[in-house]
Motif scaffolding. Structure first.
Motif, mmCIF file in Angstrom:
data_model
loop_
_atom_site.group_PDB
_atom_site.id
_atom_site.type_symbol
_atom_site.label_atom_id
_atom_site.label_comp_id
_atom_site.label_asym_id
_atom_site.label_seq_id
_atom_site.Cartn_x
_atom_site.Cartn_y
_atom_site.Cartn_z
ATOM 1 N N GLY A 12 69.210 84.029 48.442
ATOM 2 C CA GLY A 12 69.194 83.843 46.655
ATOM 3 C C GLY A 12 67.445 83.178 47.061
ATOM 4 N N LEU A 13 67.914 82.125 46.495
ATOM 5 C CA LEU A 13 66.759 81.815 45.362
ATOM 6 C C LEU A 13 65.117 82.119 46.894
ATOM 7 C CD1 LEU A 13 67.119 79.031 43.418
ATOM 8 C CD2 LEU A 13 66.180 80.641 42.856
ATOM 9 N N ARG A 14 66.054 81.756 48.124
ATOM 10 C CA ARG A 14 65.012 81.982 50.021
ATOM 11 C C ARG A 14 64.513 83.162 49.550
ATOM 12 N NH1 ARG A 14 61.169 79.607 49.867
ATOM 13 N NH2 ARG A 14 60.772 78.783 51.986
ATOM 14 N N GLY A 15 65.108 84.061 49.156
ATOM 15 C CA GLY A 15 64.913 85.547 49.358
ATOM 16 C C GLY A 15 63.518 86.066 49.986
ATOM 17 N N SER A 16 62.953 84.682 49.024
ATOM 18 C CA SER A 16 61.470 85.120 48.918
ATOM 19 C C SER A 16 60.855 85.585 50.402
ATOM 20 C CB SER A 16 60.754 84.290 48.558
ATOM 21 O OG SER A 16 60.901 82.864 48.525
ATOM 22 N N LEU A 17 61.372 84.385 51.351
ATOM 23 C CA LEU A 17 61.378 84.392 52.929
ATOM 24 C C LEU A 17 61.277 85.607 53.614
ATOM 25 C CD1 LEU A 17 61.932 80.761 54.097
ATOM 26 C CD2 LEU A 17 59.773 82.051 53.734
ATOM 27 N N ALA A 18 62.294 86.545 53.117
ATOM 28 C CA ALA A 18 62.782 87.511 53.486
ATOM 29 C C ALA A 18 61.809 88.525 53.255
ATOM 30 C CB ALA A 18 63.888 88.184 53.457
ATOM 31 N N ARG A 19 61.629 88.776 51.881
ATOM 32 C CA ARG A 19 60.090 89.163 51.781
ATOM 33 C C ARG A 19 59.063 89.513 51.564
ATOM 34 N NH1 ARG A 19 63.156 88.261 46.746
ATOM 35 N NH2 ARG A 19 61.764 86.654 46.161
ATOM 36 N N VAL A 20 58.972 88.275 52.015
ATOM 37 C CA VAL A 20 57.890 87.626 53.102
ATOM 38 C C VAL A 20 57.852 88.529 54.870
ATOM 39 C CG1 VAL A 20 56.666 86.171 54.432
ATOM 40 C CG2 VAL A 20 56.849 86.020 51.470
ATOM 41 N N ALA A 21 59.444 88.061 55.656
ATOM 42 C CA ALA A 21 59.273 88.656 56.398
ATOM 43 C C ALA A 21 59.380 90.329 56.233
ATOM 44 C CB ALA A 21 60.306 88.120 57.028
ATOM 45 N N HIS A 22 59.186 91.324 55.733
ATOM 46 C CA HIS A 22 60.030 92.397 55.970
ATOM 47 C C HIS A 22 58.160 93.499 55.618
ATOM 48 C CE1 HIS A 22 61.292 96.646 55.060
ATOM 49 N NE2 HIS A 22 60.754 96.814 53.687
ATOM 50 N N ARG A 23 57.724 93.580 56.505
ATOM 51 C CA ARG A 23 56.535 94.483 56.475
ATOM 52 C C ARG A 23 55.987 95.134 57.382
ATOM 53 N NH1 ARG A 23 54.558 88.733 59.238
ATOM 54 N NH2 ARG A 23 54.522 87.879 57.008
ATOM 55 N N PRO A 24 57.136 96.622 57.596
ATOM 56 C CA PRO A 24 57.156 98.302 57.907
ATOM 57 C C PRO A 24 55.866 97.838 58.465
ATOM 58 C CG PRO A 24 58.685 97.529 55.798
ATOM 59 C CD PRO A 24 58.001 96.488 55.992
ATOM 60 N N GLY A 25 55.707 98.395 59.927
ATOM 61 C CA GLY A 25 54.837 98.940 60.964
ATOM 62 C C GLY A 25 54.023 97.817 61.339
ATOM 63 N N ARG A 26 53.799 96.284 60.492
ATOM 64 C CA ARG A 26 53.335 95.067 60.813
ATOM 65 C C ARG A 26 53.721 94.551 61.580
ATOM 66 N NH1 ARG A 26 51.509 92.771 56.291
ATOM 67 N NH2 ARG A 26 52.910 93.665 54.549
ATOM 68 N N GLY A 27 54.909 94.404 62.313
ATOM 69 C CA GLY A 27 55.147 93.119 63.128
ATOM 70 C C GLY A 27 56.851 93.436 63.120
ATOM 71 N N ALA A 28 56.876 93.295 61.544
ATOM 72 C CA ALA A 28 58.955 92.932 61.158
ATOM 73 C C ALA A 28 58.888 94.189 59.967
ATOM 74 C CB ALA A 28 58.427 91.790 61.169
ATOM 75 N N ALA A 29 60.443 94.333 59.909
ATOM 76 C CA ALA A 29 60.501 94.899 58.829
ATOM 77 C C ALA A 29 62.629 94.538 59.096
ATOM 78 C CB ALA A 29 61.171 96.085 59.554
ATOM 79 N N VAL A 30 63.270 94.693 57.484
ATOM 80 C CA VAL A 30 64.579 93.494 57.943
ATOM 81 C C VAL A 30 65.659 95.165 57.136
ATOM 82 C CG1 VAL A 30 65.959 92.941 55.576
ATOM 83 C CG2 VAL A 30 63.950 92.174 55.983
ATOM 84 N N THR A 31 66.451 95.240 58.362
ATOM 85 C CA THR A 31 67.021 96.208 58.683
ATOM 86 C C THR A 31 68.501 95.785 57.774
ATOM 87 O OG1 THR A 31 67.810 94.925 60.996
ATOM 88 C CG2 THR A 31 65.946 96.709 60.350
ATOM 89 N N ALA A 32 68.902 94.754 57.851
ATOM 90 C CA ALA A 32 70.338 94.274 57.355
ATOM 91 C C ALA A 32 70.410 93.133 56.276
ATOM 92 C CB ALA A 32 71.137 94.316 57.931
ATOM 93 N N VAL A 33 71.402 93.287 55.130
ATOM 94 C CA VAL A 33 71.784 92.058 54.541
ATOM 95 C C VAL A 33 73.020 91.883 54.370
ATOM 96 C CG1 VAL A 33 70.763 90.435 52.517
ATOM 97 C CG2 VAL A 33 69.127 92.030 53.396
ATOM 98 N N ALA A 34 73.053 89.977 54.470
ATOM 99 C CA ALA A 34 74.809 90.309 54.155
ATOM 100 C C ALA A 34 74.505 88.870 52.893
ATOM 101 C CB ALA A 34 75.696 89.058 55.332
ATOM 102 N N ASP A 35 75.266 88.644 51.905
ATOM 103 C CA ASP A 35 75.476 88.337 51.183
ATOM 104 C C ASP A 35 77.123 88.100 50.165
ATOM 105 O OD1 ASP A 35 75.154 86.763 48.554
ATOM 106 O OD2 ASP A 35 73.303 85.895 48.506
ATOM 107 N N PRO A 36 77.425 87.232 49.868
ATOM 108 C CA PRO A 36 79.341 87.273 49.092
ATOM 109 C C PRO A 36 79.114 87.860 47.916
ATOM 110 C CG PRO A 36 78.365 85.831 49.396
ATOM 111 C CD PRO A 36 77.405 86.160 49.939
ATOM 112 N N ASP A 37 77.941 87.914 46.941
ATOM 113 C CA ASP A 37 77.997 87.875 45.322
ATOM 114 C C ASP A 37 76.741 89.795 45.479
ATOM 115 O OD1 ASP A 37 76.499 88.132 42.973
ATOM 116 O OD2 ASP A 37 75.378 86.313 42.997
ATOM 117 N N PRO A 38 77.943 90.650 44.969
ATOM 118 C CA PRO A 38 76.909 91.467 44.323
ATOM 119 C C PRO A 38 75.693 92.274 43.686
ATOM 120 C CG PRO A 38 78.707 91.766 43.407
ATOM 121 C CD PRO A 38 79.326 90.579 44.125
ATOM 122 N N ARG A 39 75.344 90.915 43.441
ATOM 123 C CA ARG A 39 74.167 91.117 42.230
ATOM 124 C C ARG A 39 73.444 90.863 43.596
ATOM 125 N NH1 ARG A 39 75.385 87.051 38.122
ATOM 126 N NH2 ARG A 39 76.311 86.041 40.309
#
Length: 394
Positions: A12-39
């Motif tokens: 949701g609104l704090r999904g911005s933190l996940a985007r900050v953490a997603h830095r493939p090749g630079r230490g971290a990558a988001v590999t899976a996301v769970a949310d009940p809202d299809p949007r």
């Protein structure tokens, strides 16, 4: 160094933190996301190409290609999803507040203690340049020994962010002295070097409770639910949450264990949006004017006088290395989390302080709904305090 593979619960609104953490090749990558809202899942699929999306958080918690988990779900779910994640040995980042009751917070801390799994709480304001500047000035003796702290929080977008969705309901937040004030109570504790022992509060639902323009139950938020320039003044707000039973004004008095006296004020229908801290010691006073990079912290401490706008010293809040939410604090918060799960050790954020911020907020919420009667803040089990203060080492 292999990327830490991150699972995200809630986008949701704090999904911005996940985007900050997603830095493939630079230490971290988001590999899976769970949310009940299809949007939300559709947005996550766009933000993290190649990452799996699902509706059930258990699919992420149990996934073999997830090393650590970001919990960005609504506040009342934190213990429910954090404890099973800790139990399977995966380091956890829990967005603030830690949860909405003292009991749930203690359950999270106990689970981390019993399992030995690393727990990190996202109190990002400890990385805000303005807060770090004030803390440094206090440590240097700019105002002497701290005796009292006053905080005013002007929430210019409160009607958009807190009265149009689940934040407006007690059953999901307890009250905005947790969801919103947990930030400031934590900073208060950090600046003063002590935790609240007694709290007393008053509050009311003064503006948004009278607004009849509510969505029907189950109806999604309008597309223009938030704009920078619109929805002002507050009575022009439309499409508010069907249920609104949290306060839009709150005032707290606090006595800290050290004897420091403090006050906190929060208003959700002001035209401006910023935080003002005043810290008074036995040798001076400091106050911030603005809370982002380029703002100022001013210190008065050389002599007595009548009102004078010019301070004895002016300190400019530093620019940030990397832009991001909360004055550039979010990237620094993620950096510390990633370092912590790789290396361990102490952190500027504190799981104990996160619990104590909730405990003070819960007590204050009980007080304001009971005519302002004082409340004693329940202490934390000393074994847990010692464990977390020692960098989560036994």
């Amino acid at each position: 160094m292999r990327d830490v593979r991150i699972g995200v619960l809630g986008y949701g609104l704090r999904g911005s933190l996940a985007r900050v953490a997603h830095r493939p090749g630079r230490g971290a990558a988001v590999t899976a996301v769970a949310d009940p809202d299809p949007r939300a899942r559709a947005l996550a699929a766009t933000a993290f190409p190649g990452a799996r999306t699902c509706s059930d958080h258990r699919e992420v918690v149990g996934a073999p290609d997830v090393d650590a988990v970001l919990i960005l779900t609504p506040d009342h779910t934190h213990a429910e999803v954090a404890c099973p994640t800790l139990a399977v040995g995966k380091p956890v980042f829990v967005e603030k507040p830690l949860d909405i009751s003292v009991e749930r917070c203690d359950r999270i801390l106990r689970t981390a203690y019993e399992t030995g799994t690393r727990l990190y709480v996202g109190h990002n304001m400890r990385h805000m340049p303005v807060v770090r500047l004030m803390r440094r000035l206090i440590a240097q003796g700019a105002v002497g020994q701290v005796k009292t702290v006053w905080i005013r929080h002007f929430v210019g977008y409160g009607g958009d962010w807190y009265f149009k969705d689940w934040h407006a309901e007690r059953r999901y937040t307890n009250g905005l002295l947790l969801q919103k004030a947990a930030h400031d109570i934590d900073v208060l504790h950090w600046l003063a070097g002590s935790y609240a022992q007694d709290v007393q509060a008053l509050g009311d639902l003064m503006v948004y409770g009278d607004n009849p323009h509510r969505r029907a139950p189950g109806e999604p938020k309008a597309q223009d639910w938030y704009t920078e320039t619109g929805h002002w003044p507050p009575h022009t707000q439309r499409d508010l949450n069907p249920v609104i039973d949290v306060e839009d004004v709150s005032l707290i008095n606090l006595r800290l264990a050290s004897g420091v006296l403090a006050a906190y004020q929060q208003c959700h229908f002001t035209p401006d949006y910023w935080r003002n801290y005043t810290v008074i010691g036995d040798a001076g006073r400091l106050e911030n004017f603005g809370d982002g990079p380029g703002s100022e912290v001013r210190v008065w401490n050389t002599r007595r006088s009548a009102y004078r706008a010019e301070p004895d010293a002016t300190h400019t809040v530093a620019q940030v290395r990397e832009p991001g939410g909360h004055g550039g604090a979010d990237p620094l918060l993620v950096d510390e989390f990633l370092r912590f799960i790789r290396e361990g050790g102490t952190t500027d954020t504190s799981s104990v302080a996160a619990r104590m911020a909730v405990a003070a907020g819960c007590g204050a919420t009980e007080s304001l709904r009971d005519g302002g009667t004082p409340r004693r803040v329940p202490p934390l089990d000393p074994r847990l305090s010692a464990y977390f203060d020692n960098g989560q080492r036994r």
